[in-house]
Design a protein around this motif. Structure first.
Motif, PDB file in Angstrom:
ATOM      1  N   GLY A  78      41.106  38.647  25.528  1.00  0.00           N
ATOM      2  CA  GLY A  78      40.776  38.968  26.868  1.00  0.00           C
ATOM      3  C   GLY A  78      42.203  39.192  27.527  1.00  0.00           C
ATOM      4  N   MET A  79      42.186  39.582  28.864  1.00  0.00           N
ATOM      5  CA  MET A  79      43.477  39.745  29.644  1.00  0.00           C
ATOM      6  C   MET A  79      43.252  38.880  30.789  1.00  0.00           C
ATOM      7  SD  MET A  79      45.433  43.160  28.647  1.00  0.00           S
ATOM      8  CE  MET A  79      46.057  42.708  30.162  1.00  0.00           C
ATOM      9  N   LYS A  80      44.277  38.438  31.524  1.00  0.00           N
ATOM     10  CA  LYS A  80      44.317  37.675  32.488  1.00  0.00           C
ATOM     11  C   LYS A  80      45.579  38.293  33.250  1.00  0.00           C
ATOM     12  CE  LYS A  80      41.621  33.713  31.384  1.00  0.00           C
ATOM     13  NZ  LYS A  80      40.846  33.241  32.448  1.00  0.00           N
ATOM     14  N   CYS A  81      45.470  38.264  34.824  1.00  0.00           N
ATOM     15  CA  CYS A  81      46.716  38.778  35.463  1.00  0.00           C
ATOM     16  C   CYS A  81      46.888  38.168  36.790  1.00  0.00           C
ATOM     17  CB  CYS A  81      46.571  40.440  35.845  1.00  0.00           C
ATOM     18  SG  CYS A  81      46.456  41.576  34.317  1.00  0.00           S
ATOM     19  N   TRP A  82      47.883  38.045  37.410  1.00  0.00           N
ATOM     20  CA  TRP A  82      48.350  37.342  38.317  1.00  0.00           C
ATOM     21  C   TRP A  82      49.335  37.784  39.317  1.00  0.00           C
ATOM     22  CZ3 TRP A  82      48.860  35.464  33.694  1.00  0.00           C
ATOM     23  CH2 TRP A  82      50.331  34.998  33.485  1.00  0.00           C
ATOM     24  N   GLY A  83      49.293  37.751  40.546  1.00  0.00           N
ATOM     25  CA  GLY A  83      50.726  38.287  41.476  1.00  0.00           C
ATOM     26  C   GLY A  83      50.040  39.365  42.601  1.00  0.00           C
ATOM     27  N   THR A 103      40.770  36.819  35.420  1.00  0.00           N
ATOM     28  CA  THR A 103      40.185  37.583  34.291  1.00  0.00           C
ATOM     29  C   THR A 103      40.300  39.300  34.837  1.00  0.00           C
ATOM     30  OG1 THR A 103      39.029  35.835  33.391  1.00  0.00           O
ATOM     31  CG2 THR A 103      38.370  38.177  32.762  1.00  0.00           C
ATOM     32  N   VAL A 104      40.785  40.329  33.867  1.00  0.00           N
ATOM     33  CA  VAL A 104      40.673  41.575  34.321  1.00  0.00           C
ATOM     34  C   VAL A 104      39.262  42.167  34.038  1.00  0.00           C
ATOM     35  CG1 VAL A 104      41.464  43.770  33.641  1.00  0.00           C
ATOM     36  CG2 VAL A 104      43.257  41.940  33.642  1.00  0.00           C
TER      37      VAL A 104
END
Length: 116
Positions: A78-83, A103-104
């Motif tokens: 999976g992918m997770k992003c922040w900012g 979660t993307v």
């Protein structure tokens, strides 16, 4: 780097931040103007030593930073992003600050428009 317990398997830099993966967990330091440290705290602060990115303990396999945001690939794929997400660049389905990993969103309809 002061405060990293263990040996980093990778280290990345973005706009005014740095992050490292240590034992599958992410730690970031520097400017948190857009929530890009991923610690869930109030944006517009800074950390002079590494702080744990919340929600990624033991699941992070890689990090990438671009501008004032960071994305992590998990061991599960999976992918997770922040900012900073003002332009929707995090792929999380909304255009706001994301001070914690989110979660993307994968929209299969995007792959049927001829631009894949």
């Amino acid at each position: 780097v002061v405060g990293i317990d263990g040996v980093p398997t990778s280290i990345i830099g973005g706009d005014d931040i740095s992050c490292a993966v240590v034992s599958g967990s992410a730690r970031c330091w520097g400017s948190d103007y857009y929530g890009d440290l991923g610690n869930g705290g109030l944006p517009r602060t800074r950390r002079l030593v590494p702080t744990a990115v919340i929600g990624l303990a033991g699941i992070t396999s890689a990090l990438v930073a671009s501008g004032p945001h960071v994305c992590a690939r998990t061991f599960a794929g999976g992918m997770k992003c922040w900012g900073d997400d003002f332009l929707g660049q995090l792929g999380i389905g909304r255009a706001l600050l994301a001070p914690a990993p989110t979660t993307v969103v994968v929209d299969d309809a995007l792959y049927t428009d001829g631009f894949n």
